[in-house]
Write a protein that holds these residues in place. Structure first.
Motif, PDB file in Angstrom:
ATOM      1  N   TYR A  53       0.841  -1.192   0.000  1.00 42.02           N
ATOM      2  CA  TYR A  53       0.000   0.000   0.000  1.00 42.02           C
ATOM      3  C   TYR A  53       0.878   1.245   0.000  1.00 42.02           C
ATOM      4  O   TYR A  53       2.099   1.180   0.221  1.00 42.02           O
ATOM      5  CB  TYR A  53      -0.922   0.018   1.224  1.00 42.02           C
ATOM      6  N   TYR A  61      -3.778   3.298   1.219  1.00 38.54           N
ATOM      7  CA  TYR A  61      -4.581   2.645   0.191  1.00 38.54           C
ATOM      8  C   TYR A  61      -3.718   1.618  -0.549  1.00 38.54           C
ATOM      9  O   TYR A  61      -2.581   1.917  -0.944  1.00 38.54           O
ATOM     10  CB  TYR A  61      -5.143   3.666  -0.807  1.00 38.54           C
ATOM     11  N   ILE A  78      -4.682   3.206  -7.211  1.00 45.12           N
ATOM     12  CA  ILE A  78      -5.263   2.918  -5.902  1.00 45.12           C
ATOM     13  C   ILE A  78      -6.777   2.993  -6.036  1.00 45.12           C
ATOM     14  O   ILE A  78      -7.296   3.704  -6.889  1.00 45.12           O
ATOM     15  CB  ILE A  78      -4.778   3.906  -4.822  1.00 45.12           C
TER      16      ILE A  78
END
Length: 405
Positions: free
Chosen positions: A192, A209, A224
């Protein structure tokens, strides 16, 4: 690890400290944010603070670490430490911030426990704190070095939004490219990034994210997926997710960290059966994993399980199906609470591995979704003979599972 005198003291006082850890962390955060209001404004998640989940996570991690030290004195809980370190690195946490935390945390311990904090007790718990802190500082230093980042200095890089796709009513994909034209850093599927946005009140709030893919529109494009967090039962809407949905369009620029996260496919996964189980927006890291597996021609069985409210709310469903279909031995099972007409009855409702023909022997599982979903799937996998060490997971938000399972 802990010296024997410290271990004995921690063992004896763990029930007392554990019982008071909630009050201690509440007092700690009150002290910390009074002395350093900028930390709440620009580093800590204000939503999690308001809901109390961040405080629970801190309490759980400290108690879990201390318990591990006294029960397993020759081992270090690296799974817990690595997960925390990756999150800290994505936020740009610097070593000197551990001293700030130490000062306010131990003042809070003394305020809550009073005379029970003898010099021996204080010294023992000081050992616990610095064992944990120094382990995290070392792991974070390695992570920063791998990304060419200096803690607290060049955490953020500007990325231009080069595309936006409305996946569902509440999920949008943002495709990003480095604004400076330099190459995008590599990433491991499952990782992420942190995204920092400036809100109307001047706060710079940060959220993580998952990278759901790469290569759409060029090798230096990353994407994302952001789910709009709608407040429920009196809780506020998500500040950052709603800002991104309402304000950010193609051509805008976002401040984004290097990629981090330890829920990634292992080097030995190429020859073993895999099960990727997700629910809701937890699908995002698994899409990147599926893309890698499909691209690499993974030949062992891959079982894909996903649970959602309805097909319309299943973000990235087309990618989910397409990547699974490209696998030589891939199969997908989508469970919907409100299915479309003709959906198999056995796949209606909550995810249930009983609907699958089998879970191949030697399966390694990766889970991402709400905690109740992951606990249920983990229990079902254990019942089917999957080893606990072969079940890996990712939690979106403060990680409370390790402290409770």
């Amino acid at each position: 690890m802990l010296s024997e005198p410290s271990a004995a003291t921690v063992r004896a006082t763990l029930p007392v400290v554990g019982a008071a850890i909630g009050a201690i962390t509440e007092r700690f955060y009150d002290r910390l944010f009074t002395a350093h209001p900028e930390l709440l404004r620009d580093l800590f998640n204000r939503g999690n603070q308001a809901a109390g989940t961040q405080r629970q996570a801190l309490a759980g991690s400290i108690a879990a670490f201390a318990t591990h030290l006294v029960e397993h004195p020759d081992e270090r809980p690296d799974v817990m430490l690595n997960r925390i370190a990756h999150k800290h690195a994505s936020l740009g946490v610097a070593p000197d911030q551990y001293e700030t935390v130490h000062r306010h945390l131990f003042a809070a311990i003394v305020e809550v426990l009073g005379d029970a904090v003898t010099p021996e007790v204080a010294a023992a718990w000081d050992d616990v704190y610095w064992l944990m802190a120094n382990a995290l500082i070392a792991i974070e230093a390695r992570l920063y070095a791998e990304q060419g980042v200096t803690a607290g200095e060049n955490t953020w890089r500007e990325w231009e939004v080069v595309g936006r796709v409305e996946e569902t009513e509440d999920v949008a994909t943002f495709r990003l490219r480095p604004a400076d034209g330099a190459p995008a850093p590599g990433f491991r599927p499952g990782q992420y990034v942190s995204v920092q946005v400036r809100l109307d009140d001047g706060a710079r709030q940060i959220r993580q994210y998952s990278l759901s893919g790469a290569g759409h529109g060029g090798l230096d494009v990353r994407q994302i997926c952001v789910k709009r967090v709608r407040g429920e039962a009196g809780t506020p809407d998500g500040e950052v997710s709603n800002h991104l949905h309402a304000r950010v369009r193609e051509g805008d620029v976002l401040r984004v960290s290097a990629p981090y996260g330890d829920l990634v496919l292992g080097e030995t996964d190429a020859d073993v059966p895999l099960l990727l189980a997700t629910a809701g927006i937890g699908v995002t890291p698994m899409i990147a994993m599926l893309e890698q597996l499909a691209t690499s021609g993974h030949r062992a069985p891959v079982t894909v399980v996903h649970a959602d409210r309805s097909p319309a709310e299943h973000a990235l469903r087309a990618d989910h199906e397409a990547y699974t279909a490209k696998l030589p031995d891939g199969s997908a099972y989508f469970f919907y609470e409100r299915p479309e007409q003709g959906h198999p009855a056995e796949l209606t409702g909550y995810a249930d591995l009983a609907a699958l023909p089998a879970v191949p022997a030697g399966t390694r599982a990766y889970l991402c979704g709400p905690l109740p979903f992951m606990r249920a799937i983990r229990s079902q996998l254990l019942a089917r003979g999957v080893a606990a060490a072969d079940i890996h997971y990712e939690v979106f938000g403060p990680d409370l599972w390790l402290a409770r399972s």
